[in-house]
Design a protein around this motif. Structure first.
Motif, PDB file in Angstrom:
ATOM      1  N   ASP A  31       0.816  -1.225   0.000  1.00 49.64           N
ATOM      2  CA  ASP A  31       0.000   0.000   0.000  1.00 49.64           C
ATOM      3  C   ASP A  31       0.847   1.270   0.000  1.00 49.64           C
ATOM      4  O   ASP A  31       1.668   1.454  -0.872  1.00 49.64           O
ATOM      5  CB  ASP A  31      -0.944  -0.007   1.207  1.00 49.64           C
ATOM      6  N   PHE A  53     -14.890   0.206  -2.673  1.00 55.57           N
ATOM      7  CA  PHE A  53     -14.599   1.639  -2.812  1.00 55.57           C
ATOM      8  C   PHE A  53     -13.123   1.791  -3.186  1.00 55.57           C
ATOM      9  O   PHE A  53     -12.330   0.862  -3.010  1.00 55.57           O
ATOM     10  CB  PHE A  53     -14.905   2.372  -1.493  1.00 55.57           C
ATOM     11  N   CYS A  69      -9.197   2.890   0.693  1.00 53.73           N
ATOM     12  CA  CYS A  69     -10.173   1.901   0.256  1.00 53.73           C
ATOM     13  C   CYS A  69      -9.574   1.133  -0.913  1.00 53.73           C
ATOM     14  O   CYS A  69      -8.871   1.710  -1.743  1.00 53.73           O
ATOM     15  CB  CYS A  69     -11.454   2.590  -0.201  1.00 53.73           C
ATOM     16  N   ARG A 107     -11.475  -5.100  -1.944  1.00 55.88           N
ATOM     17  CA  ARG A 107     -11.863  -5.404  -0.559  1.00 55.88           C
ATOM     18  C   ARG A 107     -13.282  -4.899  -0.303  1.00 55.88           C
ATOM     19  O   ARG A 107     -14.225  -5.657  -0.261  1.00 55.88           O
ATOM     20  CB  ARG A 107     -10.865  -4.795   0.427  1.00 55.88           C
ATOM     21  N   PRO A 137      -2.194   1.466   8.931  1.00 58.98           N
ATOM     22  CA  PRO A 137      -3.637   1.656   8.746  1.00 58.98           C
ATOM     23  C   PRO A 137      -4.448   0.367   8.813  1.00 58.98           C
ATOM     24  O   PRO A 137      -5.481   0.318   9.485  1.00 58.98           O
ATOM     25  CB  PRO A 137      -3.710   2.301   7.353  1.00 58.98           C
ATOM     26  N   PRO A 154     -20.433  -1.245   9.996  1.00 60.07           N
ATOM     27  CA  PRO A 154     -21.125  -0.243   9.172  1.00 60.07           C
ATOM     28  C   PRO A 154     -20.912  -0.423   7.663  1.00 60.07           C
ATOM     29  O   PRO A 154     -19.912  -0.984   7.232  1.00 60.07           O
ATOM     30  CB  PRO A 154     -20.513   1.078   9.645  1.00 60.07           C
ATOM     31  N   VAL A 206      -4.935  -0.806  12.309  1.00 61.70           N
ATOM     32  CA  VAL A 206      -5.954  -0.033  13.031  1.00 61.70           C
ATOM     33  C   VAL A 206      -7.339  -0.559  12.652  1.00 61.70           C
ATOM     34  O   VAL A 206      -8.214  -0.753  13.499  1.00 61.70           O
ATOM     35  CB  VAL A 206      -5.825   1.480  12.726  1.00 61.70           C
ATOM     36  N   ARG A 207      -7.517  -0.857  11.379  1.00 62.00           N
ATOM     37  CA  ARG A 207      -8.824  -1.369  10.939  1.00 62.00           C
ATOM     38  C   ARG A 207      -9.098  -2.757  11.524  1.00 62.00           C
ATOM     39  O   ARG A 207     -10.241  -3.078  11.872  1.00 62.00           O
ATOM     40  CB  ARG A 207      -8.898  -1.412   9.404  1.00 62.00           C
ATOM     41  N   PHE A 258     -10.055  11.182  20.487  1.00 56.29           N
ATOM     42  CA  PHE A 258      -9.834   9.923  19.765  1.00 56.29           C
ATOM     43  C   PHE A 258      -9.221   8.887  20.704  1.00 56.29           C
ATOM     44  O   PHE A 258      -9.644   7.728  20.727  1.00 56.29           O
ATOM     45  CB  PHE A 258      -8.942  10.112  18.534  1.00 56.29           C
TER      46      PHE A 258
HETATM   47 FE1  CCH Z   1     -13.228   2.620   8.194  1.00 50.65          FE
HETATM   48  N1  CCH Z   1     -13.372   1.977   6.283  1.00 50.65           N
HETATM   49  N2  CCH Z   1     -15.233   2.785   8.308  1.00 50.65           N
HETATM   50  N3  CCH Z   1     -13.088   3.099  10.145  1.00 50.65           N
HETATM   51  N4  CCH Z   1     -11.243   2.309   8.094  1.00 50.65           N
HETATM   52  C1  CCH Z   1     -12.353   1.608   5.465  1.00 50.65           C
HETATM   53  C2  CCH Z   1     -11.014   1.671   5.738  1.00 50.65           C
HETATM   54  C3  CCH Z   1     -10.504   2.040   6.980  1.00 50.65           C
HETATM   55  C4  CCH Z   1     -16.121   2.573   7.294  1.00 50.65           C
HETATM   56  C5  CCH Z   1     -15.832   2.046   6.048  1.00 50.65           C
HETATM   57  C6  CCH Z   1     -14.548   1.794   5.605  1.00 50.65           C
HETATM   58  C7  CCH Z   1     -14.117   3.406  10.983  1.00 50.65           C
HETATM   59  C8  CCH Z   1     -15.438   3.616  10.590  1.00 50.65           C
HETATM   60  C9  CCH Z   1     -15.933   3.295   9.359  1.00 50.65           C
HETATM   61  C10 CCH Z   1     -10.353   2.551   9.121  1.00 50.65           C
HETATM   62  C11 CCH Z   1     -10.668   2.812  10.436  1.00 50.65           C
HETATM   63  C12 CCH Z   1     -11.950   3.024  10.905  1.00 50.65           C
HETATM   64  C13 CCH Z   1     -12.888   1.166   4.208  1.00 50.65           C
HETATM   65  C14 CCH Z   1     -12.064   0.648   3.045  1.00 50.65           C
HETATM   66  C15 CCH Z   1     -14.237   1.294   4.289  1.00 50.65           C
HETATM   67  C16 CCH Z   1     -15.250   0.976   3.205  1.00 50.65           C
HETATM   68  C17 CCH Z   1     -11.727  -0.814   3.236  1.00 50.65           C
HETATM   69  C18 CCH Z   1     -10.902  -1.362   2.085  1.00 50.65           C
HETATM   70  O1  CCH Z   1     -11.385  -1.317   0.956  1.00 50.65           O
HETATM   71  O2  CCH Z   1      -9.762  -1.795   2.336  1.00 50.65           O
HETATM   72  C19 CCH Z   1     -17.439   2.972   7.699  1.00 50.65           C
HETATM   73  C20 CCH Z   1     -18.699   2.895   6.860  1.00 50.65           C
HETATM   74  C21 CCH Z   1     -17.328   3.426   8.969  1.00 50.65           C
HETATM   75  C22 CCH Z   1     -18.443   3.969   9.750  1.00 50.65           C
HETATM   76  O3  CCH Z   1     -18.250   4.701  10.690  1.00 50.65           O
HETATM   77  C23 CCH Z   1     -13.636   3.495  12.320  1.00 50.65           C
HETATM   78  C24 CCH Z   1     -14.511   3.771  13.540  1.00 50.65           C
HETATM   79  C25 CCH Z   1     -12.289   3.244  12.280  1.00 50.65           C
HETATM   80  C26 CCH Z   1     -11.286   3.174  13.403  1.00 50.65           C
HETATM   81  C27 CCH Z   1     -11.405   3.826  14.538  1.00 50.65           C
HETATM   82  C28 CCH Z   1      -8.999   2.469   8.615  1.00 50.65           C
HETATM   83  C29 CCH Z   1      -7.718   2.726   9.395  1.00 50.65           C
HETATM   84  C30 CCH Z   1      -9.112   2.151   7.266  1.00 50.65           C
HETATM   85  C31 CCH Z   1      -7.969   1.971   6.252  1.00 50.65           C
HETATM   86  C32 CCH Z   1      -7.609   0.520   6.116  1.00 50.65           C
HETATM   87  C33 CCH Z   1      -6.523   0.248   5.113  1.00 50.65           C
HETATM   88  O4  CCH Z   1      -6.375  -0.925   4.762  1.00 50.65           O
HETATM   89  O5  CCH Z   1      -5.830   1.169   4.685  1.00 50.65           O
END
Ligand code: CCH
Length: 307
Positions: A34, A184, A177, A181, A40, A142, A43-44, A275
């Motif tokens: 990436d 998006f 995104c 996966r 990141p 979500p 964290v997810r 946060f």
């Molecule tokens: Fe999120 N998130 N997230 N998210 N998210 C995605 C990626 C990350 C939603 C949807 C998506 C939080 C809340 C929400 C991260 C942290 C948090 C993606 C892309 C979607 C879709 C996934 C992909 O394609 O790889 C939605 C809807 C919500 C609603 O609130 C919260 C809360 C957190 C953490 C506290 C992080 C970090 C990523 C990036 C992951 C990556 O692989 O780079």
């Protein structure tokens, strides 16, 4: 038992965790992956492991590490998180005493701090389910294609307020995104491996310029492309453009959410403080501790701290 492992029944001490945290720090830099960091996606991983919590039934949450099982790991909402789990596997092998549930949540706090974010309070002692019997049903995370009502429905189930929803959403400063996966495409900010309040600033700065687009797979998202940068000079790298999910946009169209977006865009210290508090709360959802702080959720543990 290795000398640095906790005694049976005890969660790891701060001293025992130091080498684990150092090992996580050492794997964050991933030049081939990436944007060059495992941070990141770690964290997810922690967020999705915890975000299944339901306060009514007191089920789900980060205890148990249910994502190791197909029932939870195979949820389309968790697509891509196998990369995060794979990054951490060598750390688990090196320090078998730490449960997966602790390692996944701890790693996210290490990643946030290393990427320039706040210190998130973290407590250990989670145990890993021995089978998938207690794994929560799919569908609790979500859906980015929806709006403010959906966010409230999902996050109120976990026990979060409007302010906490907005603070948590600030994690979208990080990462991107992936079409293969979630479906998006793209990143929210230009430097997606640096934790900051940029996401809130950009939501407001380009308000009115975020353009709704329909991707080939039919999903809709919002994009901002700087036309000059996108055109690029001959031979120059083209600017990729930025994106927002429909759920992200609902944080500025809903007036109650918006008030917090404005506060966090104006005051990074406030965002970092809020946060840290709400991410710590997320990671503790559903975890029952006794007066000594020991996790007392389940008796049936495989390789947790009470074996
Ligand atoms: Fe999120 N998130 N997230 N998210 N998210 C995605 C990626 C990350 C939603 C949807 C998506 C939080 C809340 C929400 C991260 C942290 C948090 C993606 C892309 C979607 C879709 C996934 C992909 O394609 O790889 C939605 C809807 C919500 C609603 O609130 C919260 C809360 C957190 C953490 C506290 C992080 C970090 C990523 C990036 C992951 C990556 O692989 O780079």
């Amino acid at each position: 038992m290795p000398q640095n492992a906790p005694a049976p029944g005890a969660a790891p001490t701060a001293e025992q965790l130091e080498p684990v945290k150092a090992a996580v720090r050492a794997l964050l830099h991933q030049p081939e992956y990436d944007d060059g960091s495992a941070g990141p996606v770690l964290v997810r991983l922690a967020w999705h492991s915890a975000g299944t919590y339901c306060k009514e039934t007191n089920t789900g949450g980060s205890n148990g590490a249910g994502m190791r099982y197909e029932k939870e790991g195979g949820d389309p909402a968790n697509a891509g998180l196998q990369h995060a789990r794979a990054f951490l596997e060598p750390v688990k092998s090196q320090f078998p005493f730490i449960s997966y549930a602790d390692l996944w949540t701890l790693a996210a706090t290490v990643a946030v701090a290393e990427m320039g974010g706040p210190a998130v309070p973290w407590q250990g002692g989670r145990t890993d389910y021995a089978d998938d019997a207690k794994v929560p049903p799919r569908g609790r995370l979500p859906d980015g294609a929806q709006g403010a009502d959906h966010l409230r429905f999902i996050f109120h189930r976990m026990g979060f307020s409007d302010q906490e929803i907005v603070a948590l959403s600030g994690a979208h400063n990080l990462g991107r995104c992936h079409g293969d996966r979630s479906g998006f495409e793209g990143k929210w900010v230009n430097n997606p491996t640096r934790f900051s309040n940029q996401y809130f600033k950009l939501l407001l700065k380009f308000e009115g310029e975020w353009k709704k687009t329909t991707l080939k797979n039919g999903l809709q998202q919002f994009v901002y492309v700087d036309e000059d940068l996108a055109a690029g000079e001959e031979g120059e790298e083209k600017e990729e453009g930025l994106m927002m999910l429909p759920t992200d946009m609902s944080l500025i169209s809903d007036s109650k959410f918006r008030a917090w977006v404005e506060k966090y865009a104006a005051d990074q210290d406030l965002f970092f403080r809020d946060f840290a508090a709400v991410f710590a709360k997320l990671l503790e959802l559903g975890i029952k501790r006794n007066s000594e702080g020991r996790v007392v959720n389940d008796e049936n543990v495989e390789d947790g701290y009470r074996s």
